[in-house]
Design an enzyme around this catalytic site. Structure first.
Site, PDB file in Angstrom:
ATOM      1  N   LEU A  53       0.780  -1.228  -0.187  1.00  0.00           N
ATOM      2  CA  LEU A  53      -0.070   0.080   0.161  1.00  0.00           C
ATOM      3  C   LEU A  53       0.853   1.276  -0.031  1.00  0.00           C
ATOM      4  O   LEU A  53       1.916   1.107   0.695  1.00  0.00           O
ATOM      5  CB  LEU A  53      -1.036   0.018   1.286  1.00  0.00           C
ATOM      6  CG  LEU A  53      -2.198  -1.072   1.222  1.00  0.00           C
ATOM      7  CD1 LEU A  53      -2.795  -0.806   2.790  1.00  0.00           C
ATOM      8  CD2 LEU A  53      -2.975  -0.982   0.284  1.00  0.00           C
ATOM      9  N   ASP A  54       0.515   2.115  -0.812  1.00  0.00           N
ATOM     10  CA  ASP A  54       1.293   3.506  -0.557  1.00  0.00           C
ATOM     11  C   ASP A  54       1.362   3.856   0.894  1.00  0.00           C
ATOM     12  O   ASP A  54       0.420   3.731   1.762  1.00  0.00           O
ATOM     13  CB  ASP A  54       0.661   4.435  -1.530  1.00  0.00           C
ATOM     14  CG  ASP A  54       0.527   4.025  -2.866  1.00  0.00           C
ATOM     15  OD1 ASP A  54       1.515   3.363  -3.459  1.00  0.00           O
ATOM     16  OD2 ASP A  54      -0.175   4.690  -3.853  1.00  0.00           O
ATOM     17  N   ARG A  55       2.530   4.720   1.091  1.00  0.00           N
ATOM     18  CA  ARG A  55       2.799   5.261   2.184  1.00  0.00           C
ATOM     19  C   ARG A  55       1.509   5.961   2.827  1.00  0.00           C
ATOM     20  O   ARG A  55       1.040   5.687   4.098  1.00  0.00           O
ATOM     21  CB  ARG A  55       3.888   6.189   2.566  1.00  0.00           C
ATOM     22  CG  ARG A  55       4.313   6.616   3.775  1.00  0.00           C
ATOM     23  CD  ARG A  55       5.644   7.246   3.542  1.00  0.00           C
ATOM     24  NE  ARG A  55       6.056   7.694   5.013  1.00  0.00           N
ATOM     25  CZ  ARG A  55       7.520   8.323   5.304  1.00  0.00           C
ATOM     26  NH1 ARG A  55       8.401   8.162   4.249  1.00  0.00           N
ATOM     27  NH2 ARG A  55       7.688   8.506   6.553  1.00  0.00           N
TER      28      ARG A  55
END
Length: 259
Positions: A53-55
């Site tokens: 998942l993106d940050r």
């Protein structure tokens, strides 16, 4: 301390807070807030990454407890056998339900992909969306006297980098808090007036086939305090009955790592 939303002898899933990296990379080698290491220390055994998942994105993050199970889970992701459901707060009024079939070129990093060669040809990217609720708020942002928002349910069928963020931007309804593909003026307004000071994108659920037992499994991740505040302020408390609430008590101090 991360919220473990599912665990058995083969796999574990956590509710990833916004602002946390999934794992370290040479680009972020000094980062101390990392999900993989935190989960390893928390459950006392190694975990194996399955997806990312993106940050700034929160929600369901799944990991294997062995390399073999991790590989089986990764195969389900690669073969699009898992159903991923996200929720997002977007700018403007987005009506109805439809499919976004809009190819995306690889989004290359200036440092990590500095020496990348070859033509960057767009690849198929497909996302289904459904409008769940809309709100008009008395926030004067720019030349507008009020602000319009839509709560959207998203189901990606491909896994391109930043696919959901880029697809919503393509529709001219960028996700609030998206600093790369969004509307910076709207982001500042939402942070100031509605307390939405992060990317308002949440991986709410993941439906899969258990890699060992073969049974269907649905894992859901609750909404954090920022989402809860927004849902209450906009009058949307009952719009997501299947998505629980959660409080990140020990993890709250890590929010400063958010970008």
């Amino acid at each position: 301390m991360l919220e473990i939303i599912y665990q058995d002898e083969y796999l574990v899933a956590v509710n990833k807070p916004s602002g946390w990296l999934v794992h370290r990379s040479w680009l972020d080698r000094h980062e101390k807030v990392v999900v993989m290491q935190t989960v390893r220390d928390q459950i006392g055994q190694h975990v194996f990454t399955v997806h990312r998942l993106d940050r700034p994105t929160s929600g369901v993050l799944l990991m294997g407890l062995s390399s073999e199970v991790g590989h089986l889970l990764a195969q389900q992701f690669e073969q699009h056998q898992m159903q991923k459901t996200y929720h997002a707060l977007v700018r403007g009024w987005l009506d109805g339900a439809d499919r976004i079939d809009y190819p995306l070129a690889e989004e290359r990093d200036k440092i990590a992909d500095k020496f990348a060669t070859g033509e960057n040809v767009p690849k198929p990217a497909v996302t289904d969306y459904r409008s769940l609720a809309q709100a008009e708020m008395p926030f004067a942002i720019g030349r507008y006297d009020c602000a319009h928002y839509t709560l959207v349910e998203l189901q990606p069928h491909t896994g391109r980098k930043h696919q959901l963020r880029r697809h919503l931007a393509h529709l001219r309804h960028p996700i609030i808090g998206d600093t790369k593909h969004g509307d910076l003026r709207q982001n500042r307004g939402a942070a100031q007036f509605a307390g939405c000071d992060r990317l308002m994108l949440h991986a709410s659920s993941l439906a899969l086939t258990h890699p060992v037992t073969g049974e269907p499994l649905v894992i859901r991740a609750g909404l954090d305090a920022c989402w809860q505040q927004m849902m209450q302020q906009f009058g949307w408390q009952h719009c997501l009955p299947d998505v629980p609430r959660v409080e990140f008590i020990a993890a709250a101090s890590q929010d400063s790592a958010s970008i």
